[in-house]
Enzyme design. Structure first.
Site, PDB file in Angstrom:
ATOM      1  CD  GLU A 291      -1.947  -4.280  -0.309  1.00 51.32           C
ATOM      2  OE1 GLU A 291      -0.827  -3.307   0.023  1.00 51.32           O
ATOM      3  OE2 GLU A 291      -1.548  -5.223   0.297  1.00 51.32           O
ATOM      4  CB  THR A 331      -1.089  -7.542   3.573  1.00 52.53           C
ATOM      5  OG1 THR A 331      -1.691  -6.920   2.800  1.00 52.53           O
ATOM      6  CG2 THR A 331      -2.699  -8.412   3.425  1.00 52.53           C
ATOM      7  CG  HIS A 463       0.550  -3.890  -3.950  1.00 48.93           C
ATOM      8  ND1 HIS A 463       1.971  -4.316  -4.150  1.00 48.93           N
ATOM      9  CD2 HIS A 463       1.392  -4.740  -2.490  1.00 48.93           C
ATOM     10  CE1 HIS A 463       3.023  -5.013  -3.652  1.00 48.93           C
ATOM     11  NE2 HIS A 463       2.513  -5.006  -2.449  1.00 48.93           N
ATOM     12  CG  ASP A 515      -4.137  -4.349   3.907  1.00 47.07           C
ATOM     13  OD1 ASP A 515      -3.957  -3.129   3.753  1.00 47.07           O
ATOM     14  OD2 ASP A 515      -2.923  -4.777   3.257  1.00 47.07           O
ATOM     15  CG  HIS A 516      -0.795  -1.997   5.492  1.00 44.73           C
ATOM     16  ND1 HIS A 516       0.141  -1.114   3.973  1.00 44.73           N
ATOM     17  CD2 HIS A 516      -0.472  -3.097   4.369  1.00 44.73           C
ATOM     18  CE1 HIS A 516       0.429  -1.916   3.052  1.00 44.73           C
ATOM     19  NE2 HIS A 516      -0.510  -3.221   3.372  1.00 44.73           N
TER      20      HIS A 516
END
Length: 658
Positions: A291, A331, A463, A515-516
C-alpha cells in the site's frame, strides 16, 4: 433589483445563499493558504481562480435553493407562518446548514489526504461506509469535529434569527407574481449548470492546484457521481480502430510473440520463452502489493529517510526495477494493471466494474501451470469489490470479512482470518505482520499438498490512520506516514526471516511492488514523479541481483516474471518482458480516472475527457512539465493504448478464450 430578486418571503433563502457563499469562500481561502507554495499566485490567475470559484459556488447553491424557492412559490400567502410552513422551513434550513458545514469540514480532511476537491474517491467512500467511518474515527478527533459543527450550526441559526430572516419569511405577504421572478432566476441558474456546465470547465489553468481551488467541493462530488464511468470513444480523442490495433500490435510484437488472429481486433498471442537452453521452472510465487509505497521513501531510490532498510537490502540483492511507474493513483487501479497487464481505462477501474469475471488475468497463466492461486487481504475484501473480482477470476480468498462472496456464481474458497490470528487491527484490517503470518500458514498447507502456489498479498498498514503495533519500530504508531512506512518495511523483513526457515523458501520467488504512490497530487495535471514506485523480484537462489534502469510500467512486471520462469503461454497482456525490452520500446502509462498519459523519452502526452491532448517535455530534475509542439505519431500511439484497452473490455476481448 435586490428587493425584486429577494422579496420579503425570500429573506431566509437570501440568508441561506449568503451563508453558503461565505463559507465556501472561507474554505477556498483556507485551501489556498494551505497550498500557497504550490499554487500559481500571479495576480491575474489568483483573481481568476477565485472568480471562477465564486461562479461555481453560485451554481452549486442554486441546486439547494431551488427546491425551497419552488416551495415558497406554490405556498399560498394565507399559509405563511403556519405550523406546516415553520416545520418545513426550519427542517430544510437546518438540514442545508448541516450539509454545508459537514461537507466543508470533510473537504478540508479530504484535501489533507489527496490535495484535491471531492472526486470519485469520495463517491467510493460513500459506498464503503464501514471502513471509511472507522478510518475517520481513528484518524481524527470525531467528537471534537462534531461538536464544532453543532456549535457552528447553533451560531448560524442564532445569527439568522437575530437578522429577522425567519420572521420576515413567515410574516411576508409577498404575492404570487412577485415570487415568480426569483424562482425563475434560481431555477434558470440551476438548469444552466445542469445542462451546460461540467466540473472540468473550472480547469482553466496550467497549475493543478488552481484548477482544484476554482472548483466547489459539493459540485465536484456530484459531478464525480454522475461520471464515474467514461466510455473512451465518447469522451476522448480517437483514431480509426484498424489503425489503433495496427499501431499497438506493432508495439507488442516480437520474435518470441505471435498473434493468434492477426487480422482480428484482438491482441491474443502466444509467448515463447523456453528453448533448448531454457527449461521452464515452477517455483512458488508470492507477490506482495504494498500500500502506497512511493519510490521517494527508499534510500535505494535517493531518499535519506533511512526508514526502509529491509526493502533497500532486497533491492540490492534482487532484480530491482528502479525506473518503474504505477499506472494510477488507487489500489484498484494497481490491481487492474498488475493482474490484467492493461492500460488504465478511464473512469472506474475494471476491478470495480460489471463484466469483470472470467478474464485472462495473470492468475490464468498460473492456473494452466498447475498453481494454487490465493488472494490475501487483511480487511474485508468486500471493500472495492476485491473479493468479487479475484474470486470471479479463479482466486481463493483469505480475508478478514465475515460474510460471503457477493456473487453466488463464484465458487472459489474463502478463508477467514480468525480472531486468535490477529495481534493488531485498525480500520483497514489486520497489521502487515498478521497477514504475512497467515500467508505462511496457508503456504505450509499448500506445500504439504505438493502443489506450487501463487499468492497475491495486499498490505494495509501504510494507510491512514498509520497505526500499527507499538514497540516494533522507532517511530510511534499513529504519528504519520513515515512511521507506517517504517513498520511496513519491518514487517516485510520479519516475514522473509520467518519464510527462510520454511522448506518451500528456496523454491519461492518473492515479487514486491507498490500499488501506487502515497500521493499523486502536484501542480501538474499528471505529476510524473508521483507515479514512481519500486519493484523487486527476489530469491537468492534463483534470481541474480541486478539494477534495471529501463523505463517501464506496472503492467510489465508479470510478463517479465513469466520470462524469468521460461514459460510459454497465451497472452492478452499489454505488458512486455522488461529484460527483453528494446530502448525504443521503453515507456510508462500513467493516469488518473480522467487524464490518460504516455511517458517516453522524458516526453508526456496527456489525453483528457474533452477530446483534447497536451504534449509536454518532462524535466526529471524539478519534475516540471513544459508544453511542446504536438507530435502526431506520439499522439496516435498514446490513443492506441487506451482506445484498444477500452475496446477490448467493452467487447469481451479480455475474456479467457479456450
Amino acid at each position: 433589483m435586490l428587493n425584486k430578486l429577494f422579496p420579503s418571503r425570500f429573506s431566509l433563502l437570501k440568508t441561506f445563499i449568503v451563508i453558503f457563499l461565505t463559507l465556501s469562500f472561507a474554505v477556498r481561502l483556507i485551501l489556498f493558504a494551505w497550498s500557497f507554495s504550490e499554487a500559481d499566485t500571479s495576480v491575474f490567475n489568483l483573481i481568476y481562480t477565485f472568480l471562477l470559484g465564486f461562479l461555481f459556488d453560485i451554481g452549486t447553491v442554486s441546486f439547494f435553493a431551488f427546491p425551497y424557492a419552488l416551495y415558497l412559490l406554490v405556498m399560498p400567502s394565507r399559509f405563511h407562518g403556519s405550523i406546516l410552513d415553520k416545520v418545513v422551513t426550519y427542517f430544510g434550513y437546518s438540514l442545508g446548514l448541516i450539509i454545508f458545514l459537514f461537507s466543508f469540514f470533510a473537504e478540508i480532511t479530504f484535501w489533507e489526504e489527496f490535495k484535491r476537491r471531492f472526486n470519485f474517491i469520495a463517491v467510493d467512500y460513500l459506498i464503503y461506509t464501514n471502513e471509511v467511518v472507522k478510518n475517520i474515527n481513528e484518524s481524527y478527533p470525531i467528537p471534537l469535529l462534531v461538536g464544532i459543527i453543532l456549535i457552528a450550526y447553533v451560531i448560524l441559526l442564532f445569527v439568522t434569527k437575530k437578522r429577522g430572516s425567519f420572521s420576515n419569511t413567515f410574516k411576508s405577504t409577498t404575492p404570487f407574481k412577485s415570487k415568480i421572478f426569483p424562482t425563475l432566476i434560481i431555477g434558470g441558474i440551476m438548469a444552466f449548470f445542469w445542462v451546460f456546465v461540467q466540473n472540468q470547465d473550472s480547469e482553466q489553468f496550467s497549475n493543478r492546484y488552481n484548477n482544484e481551488l476554482s472548483k466547489t467541493g459539493i459540485y465536484s462530488f456530484f459531478a464525480a457521481f454522475r461520471n464515474n464511468e467514461l466510455p473512451y470513444v465518447k469522451f476522448y480523442k480517437t483514431i480509426d480502430e484498424n489503425k489503433a490495433f495496427t499501431i499497438l500490435k506493432n508495439k507488442l510484437k516480437s520474435e518470441k510473440e505471435q498473434f493468434i488472429h492477426p487480422d482480428k481486433h484482438e491482441i491474443l498471442r502466444t509467448v515463447t520463452n523456453s528453448d533448448s537452453l531454457k527449461t521452464p521452472i515452477k517455483p512458488n510465487v508470492v507477490f506482495i502489493c504494498i500500500e502506497s509505497l512511493s519510490g521517494k521513501f527508499l534510500n535505494s531510490l535517493g531518499s535519506s529517510l533511512n526508514i526502509t532498510p529491509n526493502i533497500d537490502s532486497l533491492a540490492n540483492n534482487g532484480l530491482f526495477f528502479n525506473n518503474l511507474f504505477a499506472t494510477g493513483t488507487r489500489t484498484v487501479r494497481g490491481m487492474e494493471a498488475i493482474t490484467l497487464s492493461i492500460s488504465p481505462t478511464p473512469g472506474r477501474s475494471i476491478v470495480k466494474r460489471k463484466n469483470n469475471q472470467g478474464l485472462m488475468t495473470i492468475g490464468e497463466v498460473f492456473r494452466k501451470e498447475g498453481y494454487n492461486r490465493t488472494f490475501f487481504y487483511g480487511g474485508d475484501g468486500y471493500f472495492d469489490n476485491m473479493n468479487t473480482y479475484f474470486g470471479g477470476n479463479g482466486f481463493d480468498i483469505v480475508d478478514r470479512g465475515r460474510g460471503f462472496l457477493l456473487d453466488a456464481s463464484i465458487t472459489t474458497k474463502r478463508t477467514n482470518i480468525e480472531d486468535d490470528e490477529v495481534t493488531f487491527e485498525n480500520a483497514w484490517g489486520v497489521c502487515d505482520e498478521d497477514i504475512y503470518n497467515k500467508v505462511i500458514k496457508e503456504a505450509d498447507k499448500t506445500y504439504q499438498d505438493g502443489k506450487p502456489f501463487f499468492d497475491f498479498v495486499m498490505t494495509t498498514s501504510n494507510h491512514r490512520p498509520y497505526t500499527y503495533p507499538e514497540g516494533k519500530v522507532a517511530i510511534p504508531s499513529g504519528t504519520g506516514r513515515e512511521g507506517a512506512v517504517q513498520y511496513t518495511d519491518y514487517a516485510i523483513g520479519e516475514f522473509l526471516n520467518k519464510a527462510k526457515s520454511k522448506p518451500w523458501f528456496n523454491n519461492t520467488i518473492f515479487v514486491i511492488m507498490a500499488d501506487h504512490c502515497a500521493s499523486s497530487a502536484g501542480r501538474w495535471e499528471l505529476d510524473v514523479q508521483n507515479y514512481h514506485i519500486p519493484a523487486i523480484v527476489y530469491n537468492p537462489n534463483l534470481i541474480a541481483p541486478q539494477n534495471i534502469d529501463k523505463l517501464c510500467s506496472q503492467i510489465d512486471i508479470f510478463p517479465t516474471v513469466f520470462g524469468l520462469l521460461n514459460w510459454d503461454y497465451t497472452s492478452n497482456f499489454f505488458g512486455k518482458d522488461i529484460l527483453k525490452m528494446k530502448a525504443e520500446d521503453e515507456r510508462a502509462l500513467i493516469g488518473n480516472y480522467r487524464k490518460l498519459g504516455l511517458l517516453k523519452n522524458n516526453k508526456l502526452m496527456v489525453l483528457n475527457e474533452q477530446k483534447e491532448s497536451d504534449f509536454y517535455q518532462w524535466n526529471k530534475d524539478d519534475n516540471s512539465l513544459n508544453k511542446i509542439q504536438n507530435d502526431t505519431n506520439f499522439l496516435d500511439e498514446t490513443i492506441s493504448y487506451y482506445q484498444v484497452a477500452d475496446y477490448l473490455y467493452r467487447n469481451d476481448g479480455l475474456k479467457i478464450k479456450e
